[in-house]
Scaffold this active site. Structure first.
Site, PDB file in Angstrom:
ATOM      1  N   THR A   1       0.832  -1.207   0.000  1.00  0.00           N
ATOM      2  CA  THR A   1       0.000   0.000   0.000  1.00  0.00           C
ATOM      3  C   THR A   1       0.865   1.254   0.000  1.00  0.00           C
ATOM      4  O   THR A   1       2.033   1.223   0.404  1.00  0.00           O
ATOM      5  CB  THR A   1      -0.909   0.064   1.223  1.00  0.00           C
ATOM      6  OG1 THR A   1      -0.126   0.379   2.394  1.00  0.00           O
ATOM      7  CG2 THR A   1      -1.658  -1.235   1.437  1.00  0.00           C
ATOM      8  N   ASP A   2       0.286   2.342  -0.425  1.00  0.00           N
ATOM      9  CA  ASP A   2       0.937   3.632  -0.221  1.00  0.00           C
ATOM     10  C   ASP A   2       0.967   3.914   1.281  1.00  0.00           C
ATOM     11  O   ASP A   2       0.301   3.253   2.076  1.00  0.00           O
ATOM     12  CB  ASP A   2       0.195   4.723  -0.986  1.00  0.00           C
ATOM     13  CG  ASP A   2       1.127   5.838  -1.450  1.00  0.00           C
ATOM     14  OD1 ASP A   2       2.154   6.072  -0.775  1.00  0.00           O
ATOM     15  OD2 ASP A   2       0.836   6.476  -2.474  1.00  0.00           O
TER      16      ASP A   2
END
Length: 581
Positions: free
Chosen positions: A300-301
């Site tokens: 994920t970011d």
């Protein structure tokens, strides 16, 4: 020696042996990829700094059993290598001795944004990705990425949190300087060269893993606002171009990219669930895994689960569409969606809770840990690539031939929009603004009064709106038009003396008046003063072509569709414009 420690055994066998020996807590630690800082002398930071980091290095490595880290800040090459080895020593002292994987945001150009990239510092300095796109040469991008690989390897970086292959279709979006512009076909060609340059023909001990971002394309942000922040969370497709934004990612997967980062954005008005892409099962499992066939790591970011303190300011988690869920349920939804790892987070106890309460099975955790461990083995981190040589790092980073190649690329990337008196000749009297007078003195006589000059050279940046908090101030957003006071000052200079204007395009600037009155207008995407003056005086050839159009007005920008490339009415300069002099 356990089987996982034996380099003669097959990688898959080593992975399964190590996985069988891990506790749940050790597995949970693998699912987090957070930030570290280092001291200037190459020693690890032992205490939290209260602004950016919550825990010291030893706590994260030895207590929370994390083994994936993103280094913040610019440092000397020898010091980074020493730091890397010290962190690896900490990891080697843990029960299973799982090595650390270190990552970095881009650090080979001119932009310095703690949330996205760092300036080159000790590394060779190249134009931003937009500048590579302006040149449009896949072979150059391969050589660039190969240089990045060699410099990164020398200091211990094994994962590049790039390339960024979003399409620059919303002119106001703050992240465009890291993209290859608005052309999907060109972006696909360049990302394939980039991945080959970083990873080689296959992932191995001499590779740097490419974490391609931001799936499924972060360009179409509503009003150009960035989804790091709640007012920018909506991603929209009024032009129906959703599939177009996937083209570069298809190319990246075909090239064998090792990792993929979903963006923060929350799709609105589509058939996808209206939750951020890191929580979106239809996007990660349905589209990325099943339709596109991606088998690598999905990370994920940064900062989807917990609120964070950044520069002493509280920023809410980017849990767009699931803000109502607690941290544990957010983690569960992301794992259900298909992510393997949480970027910028350090809460493995959440995974332990999910498994012990039966919300997530340990087999689901194992599936992600298996991918993460496999990459460590392939990269040689358990074997010959665990440590680096500080002397070799000092010799490699910023090496003369690397620096020369970057300097040549800066010159090639410059884009001549109007040429007027170019190329210049002789040694004119020069008045300069935002140019180092010492550099300009090699090309002419520098004078203090523009009225006494034969020619002025003025460097400008794309305008942006100031934002209220410190972290957001790094993300240049809002209007692309020069404020009237600044524009009046520029036009006054242009009326006083013939002026070569160079505008740094981190986004598409609105500059019709400047284009009309400048003696010559050049665009740069990260270039030194020497590079600019070499082109202006005909000592180097500019080859750049605009990687996006330059709009005529902010009204035209507001009327354009965020997902459609080059969609403003009557641009001052169209996509692909550039003159040869």
């Amino acid at each position: 020696m356990h089987p996982y420690q034996d380099p003669a055994r097959p990688v898959d066998e080593r992975v399964e042996d190590l996985l069988s020996r891990m506790t749940l807590e050790e597995k949970a630690g693998q699912l987090f990829h957070t930030m570290l800082m280092m001291n200037a002398d190459g020693t690890p930071v032992t205490e939290a700094d209260g602004e950016t980091l919550e825990l010291g290095t030893a706590q994260l490595v030895q207590d929370r059993q994390l083994t994936h880290f993103n280094l913040l800040g610019s440092h000397g090459a020898r010091e980074m290598a020493l730091w890397h080895n010290a962190v690896q020593e900490m990891a080697a002292s843990t029960r299973l001795g799982i090595p650390v994987s270190l990552s970095t945001d881009p650090r080979h150009a001119f932009t310095d944004n703690i949330g996205a990239s760092f300036n080159a510092g000790a590394f060779s300095a190249w134009p931003e990705a937009l500048g590579l796109a302006a040149i449009g040469d896949p072979e150059l991008v391969f050589r660039f990425a190969d240089t990045v690989r060699r410099e990164y390897l020398s200091v211990g970086f094994r994962t590049a949190l790039h390339p960024q292959i979003d399409l620059a279709t919303e002119p106001r979006w703050s992240r465009q300087s890291g993209t290859f512009g608005s052309d999907a076909k060109l972006t696909g060609e360049l990302v394939q060269a980039y991945v080959r340059g970083l990873q080689g023909p296959e992932l191995g001990p001499d590779s740097v893993a490419a974490m391609v971002k931001h799936f499924p394309g972060g360009g179409p942000q509503k009003d150009g606002e960035d989804p790091h922040f709640p007012h920018g969370k909506e991603q929209v497709y009024p032009g129906g171009m959703r599939e177009h934004h996937l083209e570069p990612f298809r190319a990246a997967i075909a090239a064998g990219c090792s990792q993929m980062m979903p963006y923060y954005g929350q799709p609105v008005g589509t058939d996808w669930e209206e939750v951020g892409f890191g929580f979106n099962k239809g996007v990660i499992t349905g589209l990325l895994r099943e339709e596109l066939g991606f088998t690598g790591i999905v990370c994920t970011d940064w900062g989807l689960l917990e609120d964070a303190r950044i520069f002493g300011e509280t920023h809410e988690a980017r849990a767009w569409g699931v803000e109502h869920l607690g941290v544990t349920e957010r983690a569960a939804k992301a794992l259900d969606a298909g992510v393997d790892q949480f970027g910028g987070e350090e809460c493995p106890e959440v995974i332990v809770e999910l498994v012990t309460t039966g919300r997530i099975t340990e087999a689901r955790v194992d599936a992600s840990v298996r991918r993460l461990l496999r990459e460590k083995f392939l990269l040689g981190l358990f074997d010959e690539r665990r440590y680096v040589d500080p002397d070799e790092a000092a010799e490699t980073v910023g090496r003369a031939d690397f620096a020369a190649a970057g300097a040549a690329a800066q010159r090639r990337s410059l884009t001549v929009l109007t040429d007027g008196p170019l190329p210049l000749s002789g040694r004119p009297r020069l008045y300069v603004e935002n140019v180092d007078p010492a550099v300009a003195a090699a090309y002419g006589e520098v004078v203090a009064d523009p009225a006494e000059a034969d020619l002025a050279v003025l460097r400008l940046r794309t305008p942006y709106e100031e934002r209220p908090n410190r972290f957001e101030s790094f993300f240049h957003s809002g209007s692309l038009a020069f404020a009237q006071e600044e524009l009046d000052a520029v036009l006054a200079l242009l009326r006083t003396t013939p002026t070569v204007v160079c505008v740094n395009l981190e986004r598409p600037a609105v500059l019709p008046e400047i284009a009309e009155h400048a003696a010559a207008l050049i665009a740069d995407y990260g270039a030194s003063d020497g590079a600019l003056l070499d082109v202006a005086f005909g000592r180097a050839k500019a080859e750049g072509r605009l990687p996006f159009e330059l709009p005529r007005s902010m009204a035209a920008v507001a009327a354009s569709r965020p997902d459609v490339p080059n969609d403003t009415v009557d641009p001052v300069f169209p996509h692909g414009h550039g003159l040869e002099i």
